[in-house]
Design a protein around this motif. Structure first.
Motif, short mmCIF file in Angstrom:
data_model
loop_
_atom_site.label_atom_id
_atom_site.label_comp_id
_atom_site.label_asym_id
_atom_site.label_seq_id
_atom_site.Cartn_x
_atom_site.Cartn_y
_atom_site.Cartn_z
N UNK A 1 -16.42 -18.56 4.76
CA UNK A 1 -14.99 -18.60 4.47
C UNK A 1 -14.23 -17.80 5.53
N UNK A 2 -12.98 -18.17 5.72
CA UNK A 2 -12.12 -17.44 6.64
C UNK A 2 -10.68 -17.62 6.17
N UNK A 3 -9.80 -16.73 6.61
CA UNK A 3 -8.39 -16.81 6.20
C UNK A 3 -7.74 -18.11 6.62
N UNK A 4 -8.18 -18.70 7.73
CA UNK A 4 -7.54 -19.95 8.17
C UNK A 4 -7.92 -21.14 7.29
N UNK A 5 -8.90 -20.96 6.39
CA UNK A 5 -9.27 -22.02 5.45
C UNK A 5 -8.33 -22.04 4.24
N UNK A 6 -7.62 -20.94 3.99
CA UNK A 6 -6.77 -20.84 2.81
C UNK A 6 -5.56 -21.75 2.93
N UNK A 7 -5.26 -22.43 1.85
CA UNK A 7 -4.11 -23.34 1.80
C UNK A 7 -3.29 -22.99 0.56
N UNK A 8 -2.06 -23.41 0.53
CA UNK A 8 -1.18 -23.19 -0.61
C UNK A 8 -0.56 -24.49 -1.06
N UNK A 9 -0.31 -24.57 -2.39
CA UNK A 9 0.40 -25.72 -2.94
C UNK A 9 1.09 -25.28 -4.23
N UNK A 10 2.18 -25.94 -4.59
CA UNK A 10 2.88 -25.59 -5.83
C UNK A 10 1.96 -25.80 -7.03
N UNK A 11 2.09 -24.90 -8.00
CA UNK A 11 1.30 -25.00 -9.23
C UNK A 11 2.21 -24.63 -10.39
N UNK A 12 2.48 -25.58 -11.25
CA UNK A 12 3.40 -25.41 -12.36
C UNK A 12 4.77 -24.97 -11.82
N UNK A 13 5.57 -24.33 -12.63
CA UNK A 13 6.94 -24.03 -12.20
C UNK A 13 7.06 -22.78 -11.35
N UNK A 14 6.28 -21.75 -11.64
CA UNK A 14 6.54 -20.46 -11.00
C UNK A 14 5.42 -19.97 -10.09
N UNK A 15 4.40 -20.76 -9.86
CA UNK A 15 3.27 -20.29 -9.08
C UNK A 15 3.06 -21.10 -7.81
N UNK A 16 2.37 -20.47 -6.87
CA UNK A 16 1.85 -21.14 -5.68
C UNK A 16 0.35 -20.92 -5.74
N UNK A 17 -0.41 -21.97 -5.82
CA UNK A 17 -1.86 -21.85 -5.87
C UNK A 17 -2.42 -21.65 -4.46
N UNK A 18 -3.23 -20.62 -4.30
CA UNK A 18 -3.93 -20.38 -3.04
C UNK A 18 -5.36 -20.86 -3.25
N UNK A 19 -5.84 -21.73 -2.35
CA UNK A 19 -7.15 -22.34 -2.55
C UNK A 19 -7.79 -22.66 -1.20
N UNK A 20 -9.06 -23.03 -1.24
CA UNK A 20 -9.73 -23.58 -0.07
C UNK A 20 -10.53 -24.79 -0.51
N UNK A 21 -10.84 -25.66 0.43
CA UNK A 21 -11.60 -26.87 0.15
C UNK A 21 -12.97 -26.79 0.81
N UNK A 22 -13.98 -27.29 0.13
CA UNK A 22 -15.32 -27.36 0.68
C UNK A 22 -15.31 -28.36 1.84
N UNK A 23 -15.80 -27.96 3.02
CA UNK A 23 -15.85 -28.90 4.14
C UNK A 23 -16.88 -30.02 3.94
#
Length: 85
Positions: A14-36
Motif C-alpha cells: 500500500x502507498x498514499x498514492x493508492x488512496x482515493x476519495x468518493x462521497x459517502x452518504x450526506x456528510x462523509x467522504x469515504x477514503x479507500x483503496x482498490x486491489x490491483x
C-alpha cells in the motif's frame, strides 16, 4: 505495508498514492483503496467535516510551532467514533 486482498488473495504494497476519495452518504467522504488484482474496494476511513477541520487546525498549529497533542487526541477520538472503533 503489505496487504493481502481478502477477495482474490493478491498481495500488494500500500502507498498514499493508492488512496482515493468518493462521497459517502450526506456528510462523509469515504477514503479507500482498490486491489490491483481484482478491483475490490477497501475502506480506510470516513472523515467528516469535523475531522477535516481538526486536520487543518493541526497543520496550522504545527507550522506555527505549537503543541498539537490535544488536537490530535480530539481527531483520533472523532475518527474512532465515526468509523465504529
Amino acid at each position: 505495508m503489505k496487504i493481502v486482498c481478502s477477495e482474490c488473495g493478491h498481495e500488494f504494497e500500500s502507498s498514499n498514492d493508492m488512496l482515493m476519495e468518493r462521497p459517502y452518504k450526506a456528510q462523509f467522504i469515504e477514503v479507500y483503496y482498490s486491489c490491483p488484482g481484482c478491483g475490490n474496494d477497501f475502506r480506510v476511513c470516513l472523515p467528516n467535516a469535523e475531522t477535516k477541520r481538526l486536520q487543518k487546525q493541526i497543520s496550522i498549529s504545527e507550522k506555527a510551532g505549537n503543541d498539537t497533542k490535544k488536537l490530535k487526541e480530539k481527531l483520533k477520538k472523532e475518527l474512532d467514533r465515526i468509523n465504529g472503533r
